[in-house]
Design an enzyme around this catalytic site. Sequence first.
Site, PDB file in Angstrom:
ATOM      1  N   ASN A   9       0.881  -1.170   0.000  1.00 24.50           N
ATOM      2  CA  ASN A   9       0.000   0.000   0.000  1.00 24.50           C
ATOM      3  C   ASN A   9       0.916   1.215   0.000  1.00 24.50           C
ATOM      4  O   ASN A   9       1.447   1.594   1.039  1.00 24.50           O
ATOM      5  CB  ASN A   9      -0.898  -0.036   1.249  1.00 24.50           C
ATOM      6  CG  ASN A   9      -1.757   1.201   1.367  1.00 24.50           C
ATOM      7  OD1 ASN A   9      -1.850   1.994   0.430  1.00 24.50           O
ATOM      8  ND2 ASN A   9      -2.390   1.376   2.527  1.00 24.50           N
ATOM      9  N   TRP A  10       1.113   1.765  -1.165  1.00 27.13           N
ATOM     10  CA  TRP A  10       2.066   2.870  -1.288  1.00 27.13           C
ATOM     11  C   TRP A  10       1.546   4.177  -0.687  1.00 27.13           C
ATOM     12  O   TRP A  10       2.306   5.115  -0.508  1.00 27.13           O
ATOM     13  CB  TRP A  10       2.422   3.109  -2.769  1.00 27.13           C
ATOM     14  CG  TRP A  10       3.211   2.009  -3.402  1.00 27.13           C
ATOM     15  CD1 TRP A  10       3.623   0.839  -2.817  1.00 27.13           C
ATOM     16  CD2 TRP A  10       3.694   1.984  -4.743  1.00 27.13           C
ATOM     17  NE1 TRP A  10       4.335   0.095  -3.719  1.00 27.13           N
ATOM     18  CE2 TRP A  10       4.388   0.768  -4.908  1.00 27.13           C
ATOM     19  CE3 TRP A  10       3.604   2.861  -5.831  1.00 27.13           C
ATOM     20  CZ2 TRP A  10       5.000   0.423  -6.121  1.00 27.13           C
ATOM     21  CZ3 TRP A  10       4.198   2.520  -7.030  1.00 27.13           C
ATOM     22  CH2 TRP A  10       4.894   1.305  -7.180  1.00 27.13           C
ATOM     23  N   LYS A  11       0.257   4.222  -0.442  1.00 30.54           N
ATOM     24  CA  LYS A  11      -0.372   5.449   0.083  1.00 30.54           C
ATOM     25  C   LYS A  11      -0.049   6.629  -0.849  1.00 30.54           C
ATOM     26  O   LYS A  11       0.054   6.439  -2.057  1.00 30.54           O
ATOM     27  CB  LYS A  11       0.059   5.698   1.541  1.00 30.54           C
ATOM     28  CG  LYS A  11      -0.159   4.437   2.394  1.00 30.54           C
ATOM     29  CD  LYS A  11      -0.014   4.664   3.869  1.00 30.54           C
ATOM     30  CE  LYS A  11      -0.272   3.345   4.585  1.00 30.54           C
ATOM     31  NZ  LYS A  11      -0.291   3.487   6.031  1.00 30.54           N
ATOM     32  N   HIS A  97      -9.662   1.424   4.146  1.00 34.50           N
ATOM     33  CA  HIS A  97      -8.446   1.630   4.942  1.00 34.50           C
ATOM     34  C   HIS A  97      -8.755   2.636   6.064  1.00 34.50           C
ATOM     35  O   HIS A  97      -9.509   3.585   5.863  1.00 34.50           O
ATOM     36  CB  HIS A  97      -7.314   2.145   4.051  1.00 34.50           C
ATOM     37  CG  HIS A  97      -5.993   2.115   4.755  1.00 34.50           C
ATOM     38  ND1 HIS A  97      -5.632   3.076   5.666  1.00 34.50           N
ATOM     39  CD2 HIS A  97      -4.975   1.224   4.719  1.00 34.50           C
ATOM     40  CE1 HIS A  97      -4.438   2.772   6.152  1.00 34.50           C
ATOM     41  NE2 HIS A  97      -4.018   1.651   5.597  1.00 34.50           N
ATOM     42  N   GLU A  99      -7.144   5.015   7.225  1.00 34.11           N
ATOM     43  CA  GLU A  99      -6.849   6.423   6.909  1.00 34.11           C
ATOM     44  C   GLU A  99      -7.986   7.038   6.097  1.00 34.11           C
ATOM     45  O   GLU A  99      -8.304   8.217   6.232  1.00 34.11           O
ATOM     46  CB  GLU A  99      -5.505   6.511   6.163  1.00 34.11           C
ATOM     47  CG  GLU A  99      -4.351   6.269   7.123  1.00 34.11           C
ATOM     48  CD  GLU A  99      -3.105   5.676   6.500  1.00 34.11           C
ATOM     49  OE1 GLU A  99      -2.945   5.731   5.257  1.00 34.11           O
ATOM     50  OE2 GLU A  99      -2.273   5.141   7.265  1.00 34.11           O
ATOM     51  N   GLU A 169      -6.091  -4.481  10.140  1.00 34.15           N
ATOM     52  CA  GLU A 169      -4.998  -3.553  10.448  1.00 34.15           C
ATOM     53  C   GLU A 169      -5.335  -2.755  11.700  1.00 34.15           C
ATOM     54  O   GLU A 169      -6.102  -1.781  11.621  1.00 34.15           O
ATOM     55  CB  GLU A 169      -4.799  -2.577   9.283  1.00 34.15           C
ATOM     56  CG  GLU A 169      -4.420  -3.240   7.983  1.00 34.15           C
ATOM     57  CD  GLU A 169      -3.781  -2.240   7.038  1.00 34.15           C
ATOM     58  OE1 GLU A 169      -2.662  -2.511   6.592  1.00 34.15           O
ATOM     59  OE2 GLU A 169      -4.377  -1.186   6.774  1.00 34.15           O
ATOM     60  N   GLY A 175       2.123   2.246  10.657  1.00 36.09           N
ATOM     61  CA  GLY A 175       3.137   3.289  10.520  1.00 36.09           C
ATOM     62  C   GLY A 175       3.782   3.686  11.837  1.00 36.09           C
ATOM     63  O   GLY A 175       4.476   4.689  11.916  1.00 36.09           O
ATOM     64  N   SER A 215       2.885  -2.123  10.390  1.00 35.08           N
ATOM     65  CA  SER A 215       4.323  -2.259  10.685  1.00 35.08           C
ATOM     66  C   SER A 215       4.860  -3.659  10.424  1.00 35.08           C
ATOM     67  O   SER A 215       5.739  -4.149  11.126  1.00 35.08           O
ATOM     68  CB  SER A 215       4.633  -1.821  12.125  1.00 35.08           C
ATOM     69  OG  SER A 215       4.298  -0.462  12.299  1.00 35.08           O
ATOM     70  N   GLY A 236       2.562  -1.157   4.260  1.00 34.25           N
ATOM     71  CA  GLY A 236       2.728   0.257   3.926  1.00 34.25           C
ATOM     72  C   GLY A 236       4.185   0.593   3.704  1.00 34.25           C
ATOM     73  O   GLY A 236       4.761   0.329   2.648  1.00 34.25           O
ATOM     74  N   GLY A 237       4.821   1.145   4.733  1.00 34.76           N
ATOM     75  CA  GLY A 237       6.196   1.642   4.632  1.00 34.76           C
ATOM     76  C   GLY A 237       7.161   0.681   3.962  1.00 34.76           C
ATOM     77  O   GLY A 237       7.942   1.079   3.088  1.00 34.76           O
TER      78      GLY A 237
HETATM   79  P1  PGA Z   1       2.517   0.205   7.586  1.00 35.73           P
HETATM   80  O1  PGA Z   1       1.087   0.499   6.897  1.00 35.73           O
HETATM   81  O2  PGA Z   1       3.003  -1.100   7.067  1.00 35.73           O
HETATM   82  O3  PGA Z   1       3.380   1.363   7.171  1.00 35.73           O
HETATM   83  O4  PGA Z   1       2.285   0.160   9.057  1.00 35.73           O
HETATM   84  C1  PGA Z   1       0.181  -0.536   6.687  1.00 35.73           C
HETATM   85  C2  PGA Z   1      -1.073   0.021   6.029  1.00 35.73           C
HETATM   86  O5  PGA Z   1      -1.529   1.087   6.407  1.00 35.73           O
HETATM   87  O6  PGA Z   1      -1.632  -0.612   5.106  1.00 35.73           O
END
Ligand code: PGA
Length: 252
Positions: A9-11, A97, A99, A169, A175, A215, A236-237
């Site tokens: 998930n590159w956001k 998601h 966010e 999640e 994050g 994470s 994500g990251g």
């Molecule tokens: P993260 O993000 O791996 O950076 O914690 C996961 C996500 O939000 O899908």
Amino acid sequence: MRKKIVAGNWKCNTTVQEGVELAKSVNELVAKSGVKNVVVVLGTPFTHLTSIVAVVDIKLVGVAAQNCAAEAKGAFTGEVSASMVKSTGAEYVILGHSERREYYGETSETLNKKVALALSNNLTPIYCCGEALAIREANEQNAYVKTQLEETVFNLSPEDFSKLAIAYEPIWAIGTGVTASTAQAQEMLAYIRGLISNKFGKAIAEETSILYGGSCNAKNAPELFAQADIDGGLIGGASLKAEDFLGIITAY
Ligand code: PGA
């Protein structure tokens, strides 16, 4: 056997050019590694989809949008519809998601429309759920996640439900560098599988891919992915560097 899925998930990261380079590197590393037992997906910004579909071998690396509109088309300035996503060659869409729920006010009602449109356009939703820290601290995470599912994807027909993947999640792990413990992740994913079984039956529950996200990295992925109910990760990251992402893909 249910599919194992590792989805990036590159956001809101990377320009189109950077994204294309990243996708090419992931594709190359996946091809070289010979990984066959994992479905790899890149969740990219809308602007990148067409260019990225063009440079990856879609049989090795699938492409996902991170959202789609709650309307099929029309006067909704700035929105990108499920059919537009599909027309890029992308096959997946991340929906719900935390966010999106938190910063863009996505509700169960909006998400029901988005899931329906994704499915009617033959996109596979990766449907996210998960609780905030205060809910976890109050030990109310099970009830919270149950409600999130009951208000949305549990309204689908068994046939439609069996087309999607679920990603759990916990918001406190996204994050933050704080991963849910392996036991916490396994416990919740087993709980979700139990809910699916009660709602749709054991056969569908056994076939549903349920991912952990928050994470997740190459270091903790092997232990997480070794759990009976963890069918992969939403990353994500650690999906923004091809080598790190490959480390997770090869964690099985
Ligand atoms: P993260 O993000 O791996 O950076 O914690 C996961 C996500 O939000 O899908």
